[in-house]
Design a protein around this motif. Structure first.
Motif, PDB file in Angstrom:
ATOM      1  N   ALA A  21       0.967  -1.314   0.005  1.00  0.00           N
ATOM      2  CA  ALA A  21       0.003   0.080  -0.108  1.00  0.00           C
ATOM      3  C   ALA A  21       0.936   1.159   0.170  1.00  0.00           C
ATOM      4  O   ALA A  21       0.550   1.940  -0.745  1.00  0.00           O
ATOM      5  CB  ALA A  21      -0.813  -0.040   1.152  1.00  0.00           C
ATOM      6  N   GLU A  22       1.847   1.210   0.794  1.00  0.00           N
ATOM      7  CA  GLU A  22       3.052   2.365   0.764  1.00  0.00           C
ATOM      8  C   GLU A  22       3.713   2.611  -0.497  1.00  0.00           C
ATOM      9  O   GLU A  22       3.508   3.709  -1.170  1.00  0.00           O
ATOM     10  CB  GLU A  22       3.959   2.300   1.826  1.00  0.00           C
ATOM     11  N   ALA A  23       3.706   1.424  -1.137  1.00  0.00           N
ATOM     12  CA  ALA A  23       4.610   1.642  -2.490  1.00  0.00           C
ATOM     13  C   ALA A  23       3.406   2.136  -3.663  1.00  0.00           C
ATOM     14  O   ALA A  23       3.767   2.825  -4.483  1.00  0.00           O
ATOM     15  CB  ALA A  23       4.950   0.243  -2.990  1.00  0.00           C
ATOM     16  N   ALA A  24       2.337   1.706  -3.655  1.00  0.00           N
ATOM     17  CA  ALA A  24       1.285   2.069  -4.426  1.00  0.00           C
ATOM     18  C   ALA A  24       0.909   3.204  -4.309  1.00  0.00           C
ATOM     19  O   ALA A  24       0.395   4.130  -5.424  1.00  0.00           O
ATOM     20  CB  ALA A  24      -0.126   1.213  -4.152  1.00  0.00           C
ATOM     21  N   ALA A  25       1.217   4.201  -3.165  1.00  0.00           N
ATOM     22  CA  ALA A  25       0.799   5.545  -2.892  1.00  0.00           C
ATOM     23  C   ALA A  25       1.834   6.429  -3.513  1.00  0.00           C
ATOM     24  O   ALA A  25       1.599   7.641  -3.376  1.00  0.00           O
ATOM     25  CB  ALA A  25       0.606   5.747  -1.425  1.00  0.00           C
ATOM     26  N   HIS A  26       3.041   5.987  -4.004  1.00  0.00           N
ATOM     27  CA  HIS A  26       3.843   6.821  -4.581  1.00  0.00           C
ATOM     28  C   HIS A  26       4.405   6.607  -5.731  1.00  0.00           C
ATOM     29  O   HIS A  26       4.589   5.337  -6.287  1.00  0.00           O
ATOM     30  CB  HIS A  26       5.129   6.727  -3.457  1.00  0.00           C
ATOM     31  N   GLU A  27       5.005   7.794  -6.440  1.00  0.00           N
ATOM     32  CA  GLU A  27       5.666   7.768  -7.623  1.00  0.00           C
ATOM     33  C   GLU A  27       7.029   7.915  -7.835  1.00  0.00           C
ATOM     34  O   GLU A  27       7.699   8.245  -6.827  1.00  0.00           O
ATOM     35  CB  GLU A  27       5.233   8.841  -8.815  1.00  0.00           C
ATOM     36  N   PRO A  28       7.728   7.065  -8.639  1.00  0.00           N
ATOM     37  CA  PRO A  28       9.145   7.258  -8.895  1.00  0.00           C
ATOM     38  C   PRO A  28       9.671   8.798  -8.734  1.00  0.00           C
ATOM     39  O   PRO A  28       8.855   9.327  -9.266  1.00  0.00           O
ATOM     40  CB  PRO A  28       9.641   6.327  -9.986  1.00  0.00           C
ATOM     41  N   TRP A  29      10.861   8.901  -8.175  1.00  0.00           N
ATOM     42  CA  TRP A  29      11.656   8.296  -7.513  1.00  0.00           C
ATOM     43  C   TRP A  29      11.517   8.654  -6.113  1.00  0.00           C
ATOM     44  O   TRP A  29      11.793   9.761  -5.524  1.00  0.00           O
ATOM     45  CB  TRP A  29      13.247   8.827  -7.800  1.00  0.00           C
ATOM     46  N   PHE A  30      10.999   7.732  -5.157  1.00  0.00           N
ATOM     47  CA  PHE A  30      10.610   8.005  -3.854  1.00  0.00           C
ATOM     48  C   PHE A  30      11.543   7.004  -2.939  1.00  0.00           C
ATOM     49  O   PHE A  30      11.713   5.936  -3.544  1.00  0.00           O
ATOM     50  CB  PHE A  30       9.188   7.665  -3.785  1.00  0.00           C
ATOM     51  N   ASN A  31      11.782   7.686  -1.985  1.00  0.00           N
ATOM     52  CA  ASN A  31      12.621   6.880  -0.916  1.00  0.00           C
ATOM     53  C   ASN A  31      11.909   7.139   0.464  1.00  0.00           C
ATOM     54  O   ASN A  31      12.048   8.192   0.739  1.00  0.00           O
ATOM     55  CB  ASN A  31      14.106   6.964  -1.037  1.00  0.00           C
ATOM     56  N   GLN A  32      11.591   6.169   1.280  1.00  0.00           N
ATOM     57  CA  GLN A  32      11.004   6.550   2.672  1.00  0.00           C
ATOM     58  C   GLN A  32      11.665   5.458   3.443  1.00  0.00           C
ATOM     59  O   GLN A  32      11.659   4.049   3.342  1.00  0.00           O
ATOM     60  CB  GLN A  32       9.464   6.404   2.631  1.00  0.00           C
ATOM     61  N   THR A  33      11.790   5.897   4.777  1.00  0.00           N
ATOM     62  CA  THR A  33      12.457   5.044   5.938  1.00  0.00           C
ATOM     63  C   THR A  33      11.201   4.361   6.484  1.00  0.00           C
ATOM     64  O   THR A  33      10.403   5.462   6.943  1.00  0.00           O
ATOM     65  CB  THR A  33      13.329   5.808   6.959  1.00  0.00           C
ATOM     66  N   LEU A  34      11.115   3.180   6.635  1.00  0.00           N
ATOM     67  CA  LEU A  34       9.895   2.457   7.238  1.00  0.00           C
ATOM     68  C   LEU A  34       9.945   2.349   8.369  1.00  0.00           C
ATOM     69  O   LEU A  34       9.069   2.643   9.227  1.00  0.00           O
ATOM     70  CB  LEU A  34       9.439   1.312   6.365  1.00  0.00           C
ATOM     71  N   THR A  35      10.950   1.897   8.854  1.00  0.00           N
ATOM     72  CA  THR A  35      11.463   1.260  10.110  1.00  0.00           C
ATOM     73  C   THR A  35      12.859   1.423  10.638  1.00  0.00           C
ATOM     74  O   THR A  35      13.619   1.384   9.688  1.00  0.00           O
ATOM     75  CB  THR A  35      10.678   0.196  10.751  1.00  0.00           C
ATOM     76  N   THR A  36      13.189   1.406  11.756  1.00  0.00           N
ATOM     77  CA  THR A  36      14.549   1.035  12.162  1.00  0.00           C
ATOM     78  C   THR A  36      14.500  -0.154  13.038  1.00  0.00           C
ATOM     79  O   THR A  36      13.707  -0.596  13.854  1.00  0.00           O
ATOM     80  CB  THR A  36      14.931   2.477  13.439  1.00  0.00           C
ATOM     81  N   VAL A  37      15.736  -0.779  12.695  1.00  0.00           N
ATOM     82  CA  VAL A  37      16.071  -2.032  13.374  1.00  0.00           C
ATOM     83  C   VAL A  37      17.523  -1.955  13.947  1.00  0.00           C
ATOM     84  O   VAL A  37      18.251  -2.150  13.322  1.00  0.00           O
ATOM     85  CB  VAL A  37      15.784  -3.417  12.483  1.00  0.00           C
ATOM     86  N   ASN A  38      17.483  -1.917  15.129  1.00  0.00           N
ATOM     87  CA  ASN A  38      18.819  -1.663  15.826  1.00  0.00           C
ATOM     88  C   ASN A  38      19.490  -0.437  15.267  1.00  0.00           C
ATOM     89  O   ASN A  38      18.998   0.621  15.258  1.00  0.00           O
ATOM     90  CB  ASN A  38      19.658  -2.936  15.902  1.00  0.00           C
ATOM     91  N   ASP A  39      20.719  -0.500  14.685  1.00  0.00           N
ATOM     92  CA  ASP A  39      21.340   0.685  14.406  1.00  0.00           C
ATOM     93  C   ASP A  39      21.152   0.773  12.648  1.00  0.00           C
ATOM     94  O   ASP A  39      21.739   1.565  11.896  1.00  0.00           O
ATOM     95  CB  ASP A  39      22.817   0.638  14.540  1.00  0.00           C
TER      96      ASP A  39
END
Length: 120
Positions: A21-39
């Motif tokens: 759903a997150e991918a479908a909501a955006h056009e190229p060139w899009f880059n989003q931090t979704l979550t943090t895992v440790n470092d």
């Protein structure tokens, strides 16, 4: 080319993430931090066309294709081709560029939280 890059941790921890759903909501060139895992961070990328040549001096970068086809050109080596559900790690210091020449491609990237997506 204009890149729409978001380094904020959109979902944080203990949150359901609907990557499709997150991918479908955006056009190229899009880059989003979704979550943090440790470092490290997990980033969503929506691509179409060529990214510029760059490197990360101190960080490795992992790519996992969800949709489409990703080409990773590596300076002085053969191009790596990734189809859905295939991944590849580019070691730190290696000059590379990603390409999605066949159209819209959706990827996940795992890399240290401090990495600059556009390179050093």
């Amino acid at each position: 080319m204009s890149y729409d890059i978001h380094l904020d941790d959109k979902f944080g921890q203990s949150a359901f993430i609907d990557v499709a759903a997150e991918a479908a909501a955006h056009e190229p060139w899009f880059n989003q931090t979704l979550t943090t895992v440790n470092d490290s961070v997990v980033r969503l990328g929506v691509l179409d066309g060529d990214f510029h040549w760059h490197k990360h001096d101190v960080e490795d970068e992992f790519f996992l294709v969800l949709e489409g086809r990703l080409l990773i050109d590596i300076e002085g080596e053969d191009t790596v081709t990734l189809d859905p559900h295939q991944g590849y790690t580019v070691p730190r210091g290696v000059v590379h560029r990603t390409r999605a020449p066949e159209g819209r491609t959706v990827i996940l990237m795992v890399e240290p939280a401090g990495v600059q997506p556009t390179g050093d």
